[in-house]
Scaffold this motif. Structure first.
Motif, mmCIF file in Angstrom:
data_model
loop_
_atom_site.group_PDB
_atom_site.id
_atom_site.type_symbol
_atom_site.label_atom_id
_atom_site.label_comp_id
_atom_site.label_asym_id
_atom_site.label_seq_id
_atom_site.Cartn_x
_atom_site.Cartn_y
_atom_site.Cartn_z
ATOM 1 N N PHE A 6 63.316 63.932 31.000
ATOM 2 C CA PHE A 6 64.485 64.554 31.628
ATOM 3 C C PHE A 6 65.727 63.756 31.272
ATOM 4 O O PHE A 6 65.669 62.526 31.115
ATOM 5 N N ARG A 88 62.897 73.243 33.883
ATOM 6 C CA ARG A 88 64.343 73.087 34.074
ATOM 7 C C ARG A 88 64.850 73.668 35.365
ATOM 8 O O ARG A 88 66.022 73.497 35.703
ATOM 9 N N ASP A 89 64.023 74.380 36.082
ATOM 10 C CA ASP A 89 64.419 74.802 37.435
ATOM 11 C C ASP A 89 63.161 74.850 38.305
ATOM 12 O O ASP A 89 62.048 74.642 37.805
ATOM 13 N N GLN A 92 60.379 77.279 37.264
ATOM 14 C CA GLN A 92 59.598 76.781 36.114
ATOM 15 C C GLN A 92 58.674 75.647 36.553
ATOM 16 O O GLN A 92 57.542 75.538 36.085
ATOM 17 N N GLN A 93 59.167 74.786 37.440
ATOM 18 C CA GLN A 93 58.353 73.657 37.885
ATOM 19 C C GLN A 93 57.063 74.144 38.554
ATOM 20 O O GLN A 93 55.982 73.608 38.287
ATOM 21 N N GLN A 111 63.118 59.764 33.176
ATOM 22 C CA GLN A 111 64.482 60.276 33.258
ATOM 23 C C GLN A 111 65.427 59.303 32.572
ATOM 24 O O GLN A 111 65.506 58.133 32.940
ATOM 25 N N THR A 147 74.153 73.475 34.792
ATOM 26 C CA THR A 147 72.793 73.969 35.039
ATOM 27 C C THR A 147 71.852 72.793 35.266
ATOM 28 O O THR A 147 71.000 72.827 36.159
ATOM 29 N N PHE A 148 72.029 71.746 34.475
ATOM 30 C CA PHE A 148 71.191 70.549 34.668
ATOM 31 C C PHE A 148 71.389 69.997 36.080
ATOM 32 O O PHE A 148 70.416 69.725 36.791
ATOM 33 N N LYS A 151 70.283 72.872 38.827
ATOM 34 C CA LYS A 151 68.914 73.418 38.779
ATOM 35 C C LYS A 151 67.838 72.411 38.407
ATOM 36 O O LYS A 151 66.712 72.493 38.891
ATOM 37 N N THR A 152 68.172 71.486 37.497
ATOM 38 C CA THR A 152 67.126 70.567 37.020
ATOM 39 C C THR A 152 67.022 69.322 37.900
ATOM 40 O O THR A 152 65.914 68.811 38.116
ATOM 41 N N VAL A 155 64.455 69.508 40.508
ATOM 42 C CA VAL A 155 63.105 69.362 39.930
ATOM 43 C C VAL A 155 62.752 67.876 39.848
ATOM 44 O O VAL A 155 61.664 67.451 40.250
#
Ligand code: AMP
Length: 187
Positions: A6, A88-89, A92-93, A111, A147-148, A151-152, A155
């Motif tokens: 990440f 990424r969100d 999805q996770q 990360q 978005t990262f 949304k990410t 996660v």
């Protein structure tokens, strides 16, 4: 053990993943690269995917999950994988974790930490070398970063709560960061 990388855009996670894969025998699943290959194909799916990538939006859930599912199925069970750019969100996770569990795999997350403004500058530099439309436009870069962050990051927080995340300082040279990756993973 598989790895999941990440990092905000420009953090260098793709570069680090490639170096690690070459040295330690992982294969990389690079979500963005897989999707760019589909976008380059002269098909309806390719056109659809290209539209999302060029605008800096996430490609629809079903498309990326199908791609990763097939990529895992295509590899031998004992092949270690580095996942770069997925999940990424949260949606999805949930599916990614199910696929990992169903296929008997296990993940460790890494990360790479980098200040967002440093990331923007690195990407604008890279755009000239790689000719990516979504890297050349600062507004699109900022949308992908947004978005990262929205949304990410949730996660990553989930994986942190599960004790699955190693954090690595991404400032400095590629070699410096790689040294930190290796020592934090105790490889
Ligand atoms: P990247 O190469 O990781 O910067 O990704 C480039 C673009 O590919 C993103 O801006 C998205 O449009 C798409 N993409 C990459 N990974 C994913 C993913 N896991 N889910 C949906 N879209 C993705």
């Amino acid at each position: 053990m598989d790895l999941v990388f990440f990092g905000i855009q420009g953090s260098g996670k793709g570069t680090q993943a490639k170096k690690l894969a070459a040295e330690f025998g992982y294969q990389i699943f690079e979500a963005g690269g897989e999707l760019r290959a589909i976008a380059a194909s002269d098909t309806e799916l390719g056109q659809t995917v290209k539209g999302y990538i060029d605008q800096g939006h996430l490609v629809p859930h079903e498309i990326i999950m199908q791609v990763v599912k097939e990529a895992i199925a295509a590899r031998p069970a004992d092949q270690k994988i580095i996942f770069d750019g997925i999940p990424r969100d949260l949606e999805q996770q949930a599916d990614f974790d199910s696929i990992i569990a169903e296929t008997g795999r296990d993940i460790q997350c890494v990360q790479i930490l980098l200040d967002a403004e440093d990331g923007v500058q690195r990407i604008l530099g890279r755009a000239k070398e790689e000719g990516r439309a979504d890297d050349a436009d600062e507004a699109i870069i900022r949308r992908r970063m947004d978005t990262f962050l929205t949304k990410t990051v949730p996660v990553i927080e989930n994986y942190k709560a599960a004790g699955k995340v190693i954090e690595v300082d991404g400032e400095g040279s590629m070699e410096d960061v790689y040294g930190r990756v290796i020592s934090s993973l105790a490889l």
